[in-house]
Write a protein that holds these residues in place. Structure first.
Motif, PDB file in Angstrom:
ATOM      1  N   ALA A 116     -17.489 -14.795   3.730  1.00 42.05           N
ATOM      2  CA  ALA A 116     -16.050 -15.044   3.885  1.00 42.05           C
ATOM      3  C   ALA A 116     -15.427 -14.024   4.841  1.00 42.05           C
ATOM      4  CB  ALA A 116     -15.358 -14.998   2.523  1.00 42.05           C
ATOM      5  N   ALA A 117     -15.824 -12.765   4.706  1.00 43.77           N
ATOM      6  CA  ALA A 117     -15.298 -11.729   5.592  1.00 43.77           C
ATOM      7  C   ALA A 117     -15.740 -11.989   7.028  1.00 43.77           C
ATOM      8  CB  ALA A 117     -15.767 -10.353   5.133  1.00 43.77           C
ATOM      9  N   ALA A 118     -16.991 -12.358   7.213  1.00 46.58           N
ATOM     10  CA  ALA A 118     -17.510 -12.611   8.558  1.00 46.58           C
ATOM     11  C   ALA A 118     -16.733 -13.733   9.239  1.00 46.58           C
ATOM     12  CB  ALA A 118     -18.991 -12.954   8.498  1.00 46.58           C
ATOM     13  N   ARG A 119     -16.421 -14.776   8.497  1.00 50.20           N
ATOM     14  CA  ARG A 119     -15.663 -15.885   9.084  1.00 50.20           C
ATOM     15  C   ARG A 119     -14.267 -15.441   9.499  1.00 50.20           C
ATOM     16  NH1 ARG A 119     -17.616 -20.515   4.722  1.00 50.20           N
ATOM     17  NH2 ARG A 119     -19.676 -20.872   5.685  1.00 50.20           N
ATOM     18  N   GLN A 120     -13.637 -14.621   8.658  1.00 44.83           N
ATOM     19  CA  GLN A 120     -12.307 -14.111   9.013  1.00 44.83           C
ATOM     20  C   GLN A 120     -12.384 -13.244  10.261  1.00 44.83           C
ATOM     21  OE1 GLN A 120     -10.607 -11.269   6.336  1.00 44.83           O
ATOM     22  NE2 GLN A 120      -8.701 -11.126   7.479  1.00 44.83           N
ATOM     23  N   PHE A 121     -13.353 -12.335  10.308  1.00 46.92           N
ATOM     24  CA  PHE A 121     -13.469 -11.430  11.453  1.00 46.92           C
ATOM     25  C   PHE A 121     -13.776 -12.211  12.729  1.00 46.92           C
ATOM     26  CE2 PHE A 121     -15.121  -8.008   8.297  1.00 46.92           C
ATOM     27  CZ  PHE A 121     -13.824  -7.787   7.846  1.00 46.92           C
ATOM     28  N   TYR A 122     -14.596 -13.250  12.608  1.00 44.12           N
ATOM     29  CA  TYR A 122     -14.897 -14.083  13.769  1.00 44.12           C
ATOM     30  C   TYR A 122     -13.625 -14.760  14.283  1.00 44.12           C
ATOM     31  CZ  TYR A 122     -16.601 -17.954  16.574  1.00 44.12           C
ATOM     32  OH  TYR A 122     -16.802 -18.855  17.595  1.00 44.12           O
ATOM     33  N   GLN A 123     -12.844 -15.309  13.368  1.00 38.63           N
ATOM     34  CA  GLN A 123     -11.612 -15.983  13.759  1.00 38.63           C
ATOM     35  C   GLN A 123     -10.609 -15.035  14.401  1.00 38.63           C
ATOM     36  OE1 GLN A 123     -10.506 -17.736  10.022  1.00 38.63           O
ATOM     37  NE2 GLN A 123     -12.018 -19.387  10.173  1.00 38.63           N
ATOM     38  N   LEU A 124     -10.648 -13.757  14.025  1.00 31.18           N
ATOM     39  CA  LEU A 124      -9.752 -12.763  14.588  1.00 31.18           C
ATOM     40  C   LEU A 124     -10.261 -12.201  15.915  1.00 31.18           C
ATOM     41  CD1 LEU A 124      -8.847 -10.856  11.302  1.00 31.18           C
ATOM     42  CD2 LEU A 124      -7.266 -12.186  12.713  1.00 31.18           C
ATOM     43  N   GLY A 125     -11.447 -12.615  16.321  1.00 31.81           N
ATOM     44  CA  GLY A 125     -11.994 -12.152  17.582  1.00 31.81           C
ATOM     45  C   GLY A 125     -12.730 -10.836  17.500  1.00 31.81           C
ATOM     46  N   TRP A 126     -13.123 -10.427  16.314  1.00 31.90           N
ATOM     47  CA  TRP A 126     -13.790  -9.143  16.132  1.00 31.90           C
ATOM     48  C   TRP A 126     -15.303  -9.280  16.024  1.00 31.90           C
ATOM     49  CZ3 TRP A 126     -10.144  -7.477  11.562  1.00 31.90           C
ATOM     50  CH2 TRP A 126      -8.833  -7.304  12.064  1.00 31.90           C
ATOM     51  N   MET A 127     -15.808 -10.529  15.947  1.00 37.47           N
ATOM     52  CA  MET A 127     -17.254 -10.736  15.831  1.00 37.47           C
ATOM     53  C   MET A 127     -17.677 -11.931  16.682  1.00 37.47           C
ATOM     54  SD  MET A 127     -18.080  -9.926  11.796  1.00 37.47           S
ATOM     55  CE  MET A 127     -19.721  -9.273  12.066  1.00 37.47           C
ATOM     56  N   PHE A 128     -17.263 -11.941  17.929  1.00 42.84           N
ATOM     57  CA  PHE A 128     -17.636 -13.039  18.821  1.00 42.84           C
ATOM     58  C   PHE A 128     -19.138 -13.052  19.068  1.00 42.84           C
ATOM     59  CE2 PHE A 128     -13.275 -13.473  21.090  1.00 42.84           C
ATOM     60  CZ  PHE A 128     -12.870 -14.384  20.122  1.00 42.84           C
ATOM     61  N   GLY A 129     -19.647 -14.229  19.386  1.00 40.92           N
ATOM     62  CA  GLY A 129     -21.078 -14.368  19.617  1.00 40.92           C
ATOM     63  C   GLY A 129     -21.847 -13.990  18.371  1.00 40.92           C
TER      64      GLY A 129
END
Length: 209
Positions: free
Chosen positions: A9-22
């Motif tokens: 769940a955290a990873a999905r949020q961070f991805y959506q915020l642009g902090w875990m692209f690719g």
């Protein structure tokens, strides 16, 4: 208790915020036996499932892999260092943001002074007008070298806050639960944005600075 759903769940949020692209970044959480689940190498963080992890011991031994071919994150040694240094830590989250990299490039020393604003309480800093800093480490090509630098410094000089920044690489936080670690990533990224905005404001207000 299986910590992977919280990490996903955290990873999905961070991805959506642009902090875990690719496939950038890596997240881990402890299992009941002291080992930890860490995101497997090369996984897209916005699409993680429970098979996209590896369970690793504190010495780096792979104990469990739900899917054949999974390899621990290339930065597993940093998580090992944090869990060994801070036995109370139950989650360790590392993300890559533009703001974190910009802030790290603006400081030549080995720490970044943090602003004494209300949001600093998210790091359990409660005194009035606190004067604290976040440790800044060099970004070596060899990740174990970064982990060794973290161990060496923190063994003699514990950090003011449960977070560290690697130059041009990103922030790492740790906490007593995945939920608190998720909050601390948000706090760190807020502080980075604040520092950048403050710098721009001061430059506009005082062109000579």
């Amino acid at each position: 208790m299986n910590p992977r759903p919280s990490v996903i769940a955290a990873a999905r949020q961070f991805y959506q915020l642009g902090w875990m692209f690719g496939t950038a970044g890596n997240l881990s959480a402890r299992a009941e036996d002291g080992s930890f689940w860490i995101t497997a190498s090369g996984k897209q963080k916005g699409l993680l499932g429970e098979d996209d992890f590896v369970r690793v011991s504190l010495t780096g031994e792979v104990l469990e892999s739900p899917a054949a071919g999974n390899r621990p994150s290339a930065e597993t040694s940093i998580h090992q260092a944090i869990y060994s240094l801070f036995p109370e830590a139950m989650a360790c989250y590392h993300v890559h943001s533009v703001e974190a990299n910009l802030v790290s490039s603006l400081h030549s020393g080995d720490r970044i002074p943090l602003p004494p604003i209300e949001m600093i309480k998210g790091f359990d800093i409660w005194e009035e007008n606190p004067q604290v800093s976040m440790p800044l480490f060099e970004n070596y090509a060899s990740v174990p070298r970064i982990a060794e630098a973290i161990r060496d410094r923190f063994q003699t000089s514990p950090p003011d806050v449960p977070a560290l920044l690697i130059r041009n690489h990103g922030v790492t936080v740790w906490a007593a639960s995945p939920a608190i670690a998720q909050n601390r990533v948000e706090i760190a990224e807020y502080l980075f944005r604040y520092l950048l905005q403050a710098r721009l404001y001061l430059k506009d207000s005082c062109p000579g600075l």
